[in-house]
Write a protein that holds these residues in place. Structure first.
Motif, PDB file in Angstrom:
ATOM      1  N   GLY A 106      39.332  46.872  36.517  1.00  0.00           N
ATOM      2  CA  GLY A 106      40.081  46.191  37.576  1.00  0.00           C
ATOM      3  C   GLY A 106      39.854  46.833  38.928  1.00  0.00           C
ATOM      4  O   GLY A 106      40.622  46.631  39.872  1.00  0.00           O
ATOM      5  N   LYS A 107      38.760  47.596  39.056  1.00  0.00           N
ATOM      6  CA  LYS A 107      38.473  48.347  40.281  1.00  0.00           C
ATOM      7  C   LYS A 107      38.289  47.439  41.499  1.00  0.00           C
ATOM      8  O   LYS A 107      38.858  47.705  42.563  1.00  0.00           O
ATOM      9  CB  LYS A 107      37.212  49.195  40.058  1.00  0.00           C
ATOM     10  N   THR A 108      37.493  46.384  41.340  1.00  0.00           N
ATOM     11  CA  THR A 108      37.218  45.491  42.471  1.00  0.00           C
ATOM     12  C   THR A 108      38.489  44.757  42.916  1.00  0.00           C
ATOM     13  O   THR A 108      38.779  44.667  44.112  1.00  0.00           O
ATOM     14  CB  THR A 108      36.114  44.487  42.098  1.00  0.00           C
ATOM     15  N   THR A 109      39.254  44.257  41.960  1.00  0.00           N
ATOM     16  CA  THR A 109      40.511  43.578  42.279  1.00  0.00           C
ATOM     17  C   THR A 109      41.488  44.553  42.935  1.00  0.00           C
ATOM     18  O   THR A 109      42.182  44.217  43.906  1.00  0.00           O
ATOM     19  CB  THR A 109      41.147  42.981  41.005  1.00  0.00           C
ATOM     20  N   THR A 110      41.542  45.779  42.407  1.00  0.00           N
ATOM     21  CA  THR A 110      42.434  46.796  42.969  1.00  0.00           C
ATOM     22  C   THR A 110      42.030  47.151  44.393  1.00  0.00           C
ATOM     23  O   THR A 110      42.886  47.401  45.249  1.00  0.00           O
ATOM     24  CB  THR A 110      42.432  48.056  42.082  1.00  0.00           C
TER      25      THR A 110
END
Length: 447
Positions: A106-110
């Motif tokens: 979920g790095k990009t969304t975070t």
């Protein structure tokens, strides 16, 4: 989030029945131990926490209040890791943050959520650099996110991560950005190629801090991978993603005690606004079922204009609440995040929060119908619902795809809600509301 742990603590507290009862304390500690292990807290952390709670409770004298106080103190001690909290700005802008994590965490969304937080709550000019050139469609995902949240993106899919970061930072300095968030590549597992690329990007970016995004749903795996990133790259803080989907909640205790890096933020829902600063004392209050009124007040203050709120209050008192006001309040509610996360911050509303697990206010059928109906109205009709006669209702129904009966039902509900708001806005409003709630608990309902 926290459901399993909160239920566990509540259950353990109930085991304490009599003052100075060693047997009751043992039952409570056994219950707490089982629950913590079930919540995916590492056995070494559980052992240490149980011993600490037992010692503090006995020192204060066995009882529910003492047990409760011992748990609060012990949990605070675990979660309050030395280091920065929330977001810390560098002395000289731009503040450069390297976002790291495994693929699927979920790095990009975070990264998008953090940009939203900085833009909306801190009023900063943010640039995101797309340095994940390994995963297919990673740049496209960021493109969609930045367009949605109206934040600038620096991209070059034909370049190499290091050169892209260099060029992005040059743009950030020239255009006077306050913050730069660098979205880096991830892998399904830690490998030499990933670490080599991250080290190269880190060295050229010279970030103020490195954040590691950990997937809460992976439990102890999140602890192990965070430890590995800390050892090989160096991390200054952890952001727990998908925490709203992890009812166990034990990963927070594991990361704080085992990785010994401060938890900085938690993802509390699917919306871009659903990112909360991790403040140990407030999180402990929520774990104990006490809510987080301070956090709710801050979130409300960030989205509600005080002047507009006063104007709205006057309109409600006069019974002049209209559909324009309704749409404006809907937009404000959206900025506050998911209903589940909001209800979870109110003391005693844990059960309501659970019931709202799958409720999406923005996309619910009822809200969509109201929005469609209002969109079919003229500006004058929105401002003055009393203008809506039968012919106007027929036109509106045809325009929004609803039947006239459905339009009538929604209008009736709206008028009733406006009347109730007017009633409770008076001097005796809170007394009336409490009386009504009392009748509802007793099985009755005011007609």
């Amino acid at each position: 989030m926290f459901e399993t742990l909160t239920d566990s603590f509540t259950s353990a507290i109930k085991k304490i029945r009599f003052h100075d009862d060693e047997k009751a304390l043992k039952k409570a500690l056994d219950e707490l131990k089982k629950s913590l292990l079930k919540a995916d807290v590492h056995h070494s952390v559980v052992r240490s926490l149980i011993a600490e709670v037992e010692h503090k409770t006995k020192m204060a004298g066995i009882g529910k209040d003492q047990f409760l106080s011992a748990m609060q103190e012990s949990l605070n001690a675990i979660l309050d890791v030395k280091g920065n909290r929330g977001f810390v700005f560098a002395p000289n802008p731009p503040t450069v943050i390297l976002m790291t994590g495994l693929q699927g965490s979920g790095k990009t969304t975070t990264t998008g959520k953090l940009a939203t937080y900085l833009k909306e709550q801190k009023k900063k000019k943010v640039l995101i650099i797309a340095a994940d050139l390994q995963r297919l469609a990673a740049v496209e995902q960021l493109r969609q996110i930045t367009q949605k949240i109206e934040v600038d993106l620096f991209e070059d899919e034909q370049g190499e991560p290091v050169s892209v970061v260099k060029a992005g930072l040059e743009k950030a300095r020239a255009s006077l950005y306050d913050v730069v968030l660098i979205d880096t590549a991830g892998r399904l597992a830690i490998d030499e190629a990933l670490m080599g690329e991250l080290k190269a990007v880190r060295d050229v970016a010279n970030p103020a801090e490195i954040f590691y995004v950990a997937d809460s749903m992976t439990g102890q795996d999140a602890v192990r991978t965070a430890t590995s990133f800390k050892e090989q790259i160096g991390i200054d803080g952890v952001i727990l993603s998908k925490y709203d989907g992890d009812s166990k909640g034990g990963v927070a205790l594991g990361i704080a005690s085992q990785v010994e890096v401060p938890l900085r933020f938690i993802g509390s829902g699917e919306k871009m606004e659903d990112l909360e600063v991790f403040l140990p004392e407030r999180i402990v209050n929520r774990l104990m079922g006490f809510g987080d009124i301070e956090g709710l007040a801050e979130r409300t203050a960030n989205v509600i204009d005080e002047k507009k709120a006063k104007e709205l209050s006057k309109k409600i008192k006069k019974g002049k609440f209209n559909f324009n006001d309704f749409l404006e309040q809907m937009e404000s509610m959206k900025k506050m995040g998911s209903m589940k996360s909001i209800m979870g911050m109110i003391p005693g509303m844990g059960d309501v929060s659970k019931a709202l697990k799958d409720f999406d206010m923005e996309n619910s059928k009822e809200i969509r119908q109201i929005k469609a109906m209002v969109s079919s109205m003229t500006p004058k009709e929105r401002e003055d619902p009393d203008l809506l006669n039968n012919s106007r209702k027929m036109r509106i129904a045809a325009g929004c795809g609803m039947s006239q009966m459905e339009v009538n039902r929604v209008l009736k509900q709206f008028k009733n809600a406006a009347k109730m708001a007017k009633r409770f806005s008076g001097k005796k409003g809170m007394q009336d509301l409490q009386a009504m709630m009392g009748q509802m608990k007793g099985g009755g309902f005011p007609r």
